[in-house]
Scaffold this motif. Sequence first.
Motif, PDB file in Angstrom:
ATOM      1  N   LYS A   8      41.931  39.753  29.353  1.00 51.41           N
ATOM      2  CA  LYS A   8      42.861  39.824  29.316  1.00 51.41           C
ATOM      3  C   LYS A   8      43.041  39.386  27.969  1.00 51.41           C
ATOM      4  CE  LYS A   8      46.372  36.135  30.376  1.00 51.41           C
ATOM      5  NZ  LYS A   8      46.388  35.063  30.929  1.00 51.41           N
ATOM      6  N   MET A   9      44.635  40.016  27.805  1.00 47.65           N
ATOM      7  CA  MET A   9      44.691  40.252  25.756  1.00 47.65           C
ATOM      8  C   MET A   9      45.752  38.940  25.746  1.00 47.65           C
ATOM      9  SD  MET A   9      42.619  42.766  25.387  1.00 47.65           S
ATOM     10  CE  MET A   9      42.764  43.716  23.460  1.00 47.65           C
TER      11      MET A   9
ATOM     12  N   GLY B 122      33.519  40.323  24.476  1.00 47.82           N
ATOM     13  CA  GLY B 122      34.078  38.696  23.686  1.00 47.82           C
ATOM     14  C   GLY B 122      32.719  37.935  22.874  1.00 47.82           C
ATOM     15  N   LYS B 123      31.947  38.957  22.787  1.00 45.66           N
ATOM     16  CA  LYS B 123      30.722  38.498  22.388  1.00 45.66           C
ATOM     17  C   LYS B 123      30.780  39.518  20.411  1.00 45.66           C
ATOM     18  CE  LYS B 123      28.776  35.129  24.713  1.00 45.66           C
ATOM     19  NZ  LYS B 123      28.743  34.128  24.373  1.00 45.66           N
ATOM     20  N   ASN B 124      30.546  38.680  19.608  1.00 48.73           N
ATOM     21  CA  ASN B 124      30.240  38.875  18.208  1.00 48.73           C
ATOM     22  C   ASN B 124      29.031  38.999  17.437  1.00 48.73           C
ATOM     23  OD1 ASN B 124      33.451  41.156  17.631  1.00 48.73           O
ATOM     24  ND2 ASN B 124      33.514  39.335  19.090  1.00 48.73           N
TER      25      ASN B 124
ATOM     26  N   GLU C 154      41.711  37.081  25.012  1.00 49.25           N
ATOM     27  CA  GLU C 154      41.461  36.106  24.861  1.00 49.25           C
ATOM     28  C   GLU C 154      39.644  34.710  24.448  1.00 49.25           C
ATOM     29  OE1 GLU C 154      44.112  33.394  27.749  1.00 49.25           O
ATOM     30  OE2 GLU C 154      42.071  34.512  28.725  1.00 49.25           O
ATOM     31  N   ALA C 155      39.145  35.995  25.254  1.00 54.17           N
ATOM     32  CA  ALA C 155      37.941  35.052  25.260  1.00 54.17           C
ATOM     33  C   ALA C 155      37.273  34.873  23.795  1.00 54.17           C
ATOM     34  CB  ALA C 155      36.651  36.147  26.096  1.00 54.17           C
ATOM     35  N   LEU C 156      38.167  35.416  22.801  1.00 53.52           N
ATOM     36  CA  LEU C 156      37.859  35.790  20.860  1.00 53.52           C
ATOM     37  C   LEU C 156      38.535  34.418  20.574  1.00 53.52           C
ATOM     38  CD1 LEU C 156      38.141  39.224  19.751  1.00 53.52           C
ATOM     39  CD2 LEU C 156      35.924  37.751  20.332  1.00 53.52           C
TER      40      LEU C 156
ATOM     41  N   SER D 129      39.409  29.865  16.722  1.00 49.79           N
ATOM     42  CA  SER D 129      38.220  29.436  17.753  1.00 49.79           C
ATOM     43  C   SER D 129      36.770  29.122  16.343  1.00 49.79           C
ATOM     44  CB  SER D 129      37.717  30.528  18.774  1.00 49.79           C
ATOM     45  OG  SER D 129      37.811  31.557  18.393  1.00 49.79           O
ATOM     46  N   GLY D 130      37.189  29.582  15.395  1.00 53.07           N
ATOM     47  CA  GLY D 130      36.130  29.506  13.979  1.00 53.07           C
ATOM     48  C   GLY D 130      35.329  31.018  14.077  1.00 53.07           C
TER      49      GLY D 130
END
Length: 478
Positions: free
Chosen positions: A28-29, A315-317, A76-78, A52-53
């Motif tokens: 979801k964007m 969503g993982k960076n 959205e996860a970010l 979110s930091g």
Amino acid sequence: INVQVPPGKSAGDTFKIQVPQTELSAPKMVAVPFTVPEGKKAGDDAELHLPSGRTVRIKIPEGKSAGDRAHIKLPEALLQQPPLGAFNVKIPEGKSEGDAFEVRLPSGRPIRINVPPGKSAGETLTLNVPKADLSAPPMGDFPFKVPAGKKGGDEVEVTLPSGRPLKVKIPEGKTEGDDIKIQVPLPLLNEPKLARLDFKIPPGKSPGDECEIRLPSGQPIRVRVPEGKGPGDVLELRVPQTALRQGGPGPTPGPLNPGSIPPVKIGPDGMPQGIPLNAPMVKIPFSVPAGKSPGDVAEIRLQSGVPLHVTIGPGKNTGDVMQLSIPAPFMDPAFLQKQKAMMQARMAQLNPAQRQAMLQRLQRQQAMAQMTPQQRQQFVMQQQRRHHEAFAQLPPEQREAKLTSMPPAQRHHFLQQHKQIMEGMGQSQLQQGAASSSPRPQTNSESATRRRHAAQAQAIAAELQRKGGDTDESKKDK
């Protein structure tokens, strides 16, 4: 993803594959507003600090310049704030209001902090950091010998398997020549071999600024300018040796180790692929390494020596933590030794021919595990060609016996494949002859080989026609 066509299927057929549920839906964007930073214009890269930091790199939209308001769509996860926890840190000596210093969290992740107004050296700050960073990573044993002239309490520098230097304190009671073990974070023990890379700080950069450079392999990394350094200064970086190779083929397989296993693939959901779902599992945290983003594959090695290929989840960076499910036996430090002993016991029960066949099969598996998808596909095609060439050279009665021993569907698929490969070999030779800039007369052996390939293709076609009615699948294929 790479998909292998199953037996009995051909071009145009439909079949199903199993994939993680998360891959079947797009993230979801949401539109995130931001102000274009000073000195930036349309098309430039910029850093956007999210609530979110997290920090993401974006491209300034067309028609926008410094000071303009703009929007960019992000998953959205970010934007979701990770669970936070309190972490206390003491301001080091010599630091005053506005000064920056670096702190390493229990997870091993470094962060930079500016001394807030009204605070000074010796005072304690309470920071809100992701809870995942408040737990220490799994530790592993690293053995080394106390160097000459050193004793308990002294600080020495040791070199980890990757080549990274690490300063440690010798335990009390130990003296020169003693063998000791220290606990080192597992991610440091599992790092790939490192090599030196010199990097000159570009103009306009000052302490605390970040620079992005691209390694010869094409992998981008970010470098923070340390205190006391500026434009023109050279930094000595440590990067994986493989990142210094410019393109080229993948790693060359080493000698066969009967106790080795191919890398275990971990999907973006943290679950291992090809492992029975009822197998006992152990959860371990995994911090996404620098330069990796969703969909990339990171290579790590467990303390047992088992290699893992981890696909970074949606969503993982860099710096985010994934929870990986690892089969419990893989966490045993002696796992590979046990595997090797078991394999050697099995091979001792085989006759020489069976043992040689098993060794060749293991060698192929180990070699293919280290290939790129393109190299693997080429390798498989070469193996198939050799296999069918050997089949074509068998006497007719042996070919018939081999075909009769196959199930009908497998026999039909094998004969189709054999016909295509043998016709392709003959066609390839014809094309090579036609493409020659200086035509030359064919030798007797070349003519005979071409005639033999054509005859074999015709014989296989007749055999296929004769055996085509064995199964419903073969009728449908025809």
